[in-house]
Every structure is written in C-alpha cells, then in structure tokens.
Design a protein around this motif. Structure first.
Motif, PDB file in Angstrom:
ATOM      1  N   GLU A 143       0.862  -1.178   0.000  1.00 36.80           N
ATOM      2  CA  GLU A 143       0.000   0.000   0.000  1.00 36.80           C
ATOM      3  C   GLU A 143       0.897   1.226   0.000  1.00 36.80           C
ATOM      4  OE1 GLU A 143      -3.507   2.055   2.768  1.00 36.80           O
ATOM      5  OE2 GLU A 143      -2.839   0.018   3.194  1.00 36.80           O
ATOM      6  N   VAL A 144       0.499   2.249  -0.746  1.00 41.34           N
ATOM      7  CA  VAL A 144       1.286   3.481  -0.835  1.00 41.34           C
ATOM      8  C   VAL A 144       0.363   4.683  -0.678  1.00 41.34           C
ATOM      9  CG1 VAL A 144       2.677   4.921  -2.406  1.00 41.34           C
ATOM     10  CG2 VAL A 144       3.044   2.438  -2.337  1.00 41.34           C
ATOM     11  N   ASP A 145       0.789   5.644   0.161  1.00 40.63           N
ATOM     12  CA  ASP A 145       0.107   6.928   0.210  1.00 40.63           C
ATOM     13  C   ASP A 145       1.148   8.018  -0.018  1.00 40.63           C
ATOM     14  OD1 ASP A 145       1.289   7.909   2.666  1.00 40.63           O
ATOM     15  OD2 ASP A 145      -0.234   6.892   3.839  1.00 40.63           O
ATOM     16  N   LEU A 146       0.670   9.244  -0.253  1.00 41.03           N
ATOM     17  CA  LEU A 146       1.636  10.314  -0.506  1.00 41.03           C
ATOM     18  C   LEU A 146       1.046  11.682  -0.218  1.00 41.03           C
ATOM     19  CD1 LEU A 146       1.026  12.023  -3.350  1.00 41.03           C
ATOM     20  CD2 LEU A 146       1.795   9.915  -4.358  1.00 41.03           C
ATOM     21  N   ILE A 147       1.957  12.635  -0.131  1.00 39.03           N
ATOM     22  CA  ILE A 147       1.614  14.057  -0.050  1.00 39.03           C
ATOM     23  C   ILE A 147       2.290  14.726  -1.231  1.00 39.03           C
ATOM     24  CG2 ILE A 147       1.776  16.191   1.290  1.00 39.03           C
ATOM     25  CD1 ILE A 147       2.136  14.352   3.793  1.00 39.03           C
ATOM     26  N   ALA A 148       1.514  15.507  -1.981  1.00 39.87           N
ATOM     27  CA  ALA A 148       2.052  16.250  -3.121  1.00 39.87           C
ATOM     28  C   ALA A 148       1.803  17.738  -2.901  1.00 39.87           C
ATOM     29  CB  ALA A 148       1.392  15.798  -4.422  1.00 39.87           C
ATOM     30  N   GLU A 149       2.789  18.541  -3.273  1.00 37.55           N
ATOM     31  CA  GLU A 149       2.626  19.985  -3.277  1.00 37.55           C
ATOM     32  C   GLU A 149       2.060  20.400  -4.628  1.00 37.55           C
ATOM     33  OE1 GLU A 149       5.348  23.603  -1.782  1.00 37.55           O
ATOM     34  OE2 GLU A 149       6.216  22.409  -3.393  1.00 37.55           O
ATOM     35  N   ILE A 150       1.125  21.348  -4.606  1.00 39.14           N
ATOM     36  CA  ILE A 150       0.509  21.786  -5.848  1.00 39.14           C
ATOM     37  C   ILE A 150       0.538  23.309  -5.959  1.00 39.14           C
ATOM     38  CG2 ILE A 150      -0.963  19.765  -6.140  1.00 39.14           C
ATOM     39  CD1 ILE A 150      -3.259  21.476  -4.959  1.00 39.14           C
TER      40      ILE A 150
END
Length: 152
Positions: A143-150
């Motif tokens: 399982e993979v989660d993430l935080i992305a800057e936009i």
C-alpha cells in the motif's frame, strides 16, 4: 516539465480512480498540498495479488505492485486537481505486508518511488518511509500513500 507529455513518452495511461473500500476520500486538498489515501495494487477493479511478501509474493513482484499503487495515487491526484498542478512529490509512505524475517521493504517501495522520479524528474524526489506490517486491507501485499505539493 509537461507531466502529460512525460506520461505519454513513458507509455503510461493513468487508471481510473480506485473507489474507496471504507469511509474516506481517495485524495483531499488542504492549502497547497494534496493528501492521497493509501492506494492498493488494483487494476480494472481487481486486486492484482494477495498475501505476504517473502512467502506468497516475491520481492520483485511486490516492487511491480508498488508501481501500480503509485499509478493509482497519481490517478487520485488527477481526479482531484490534475497532475499538471503538481510541483513536487513531498512524502511517500509505503507499507509492505511482510512475512516474518522479510526486511526488503525499501526495495519494494522503490517501485513507487522510481515511478514518481520517472514522471516528475527532480520534483518526484521525496522523503519516504518503507514499513513492514503484518497485514494490509483486502490481504494486499503493498500500500502506498503520498503528499504532493501543488500550485494554484
């Protein structure tokens, strides 16, 4: 960098957003960040493999499955704000359902990390955790989660 041109160059077609299996959203925006919920290795509505890495699933196969998780995470971002707004992948958390004694979690989660680097270049380089766990939802191996800057 035009992320859509890069996806085309890599021959990558984003999957449809995976519907949640519980009470949560696939991704949520807060300020300049998108938080993507844990993504499983699902394609065309089906879990691609089940079991523990190190007994039921080879580490090599688990690395491929982590890449599917990453594709699903990108699809969640695309569905919420569009990948063209991503300025950086900030943080990735990878979870590996591990057989006793299996310690190759970092190599498995490289399947996701490497995809982010391929797609976003330097902006895909991120902080990360790769954690071994006893079990994951639906008996998924990764399982993979993430935080992305936009950007706006």
């Amino acid at each position: 960098m035009d992320v859509y041109a890069r996806l085309e160059e890599l021959g990558i077609t984003l999957p449809k957003v995976v519907p949640p299996v519980a009470s949560y959203q696939p991704a949520v925006r807060s300020g300049a960040h998108v938080y993507v919920s844990g993504q499983l290795p699902v394609a065309d509505g089906a879990l691609l493999a089940e079991g523990l890495v190190g007994t039921d699933i080879t580490p090599e196969r688990a690395t491929e499955l982590a890449r599917y998780c990453a594709l699903n995470a990108l699809a969640a971002i695309e569905g919420l704000v569009g990948l063209g707004k991503v300025t950086r992948i900030v943080k990735v958390n990878g979870f590996v359902a591990s057989a006793p004694g299996f310690t190759g979690q970092p190599a498995v989660i490289n399947g996701a990390s490497n995809l982010f680097g391929e797609v976003f270049g330097e902006a895909g380089q991120h902080a990360r955790a790769a954690v071994g766990v006893a079990a994951l939802p639906l008996n998924a191996p990764v399982e993979v989660d993430l935080i992305a800057e936009i950007a706006d």
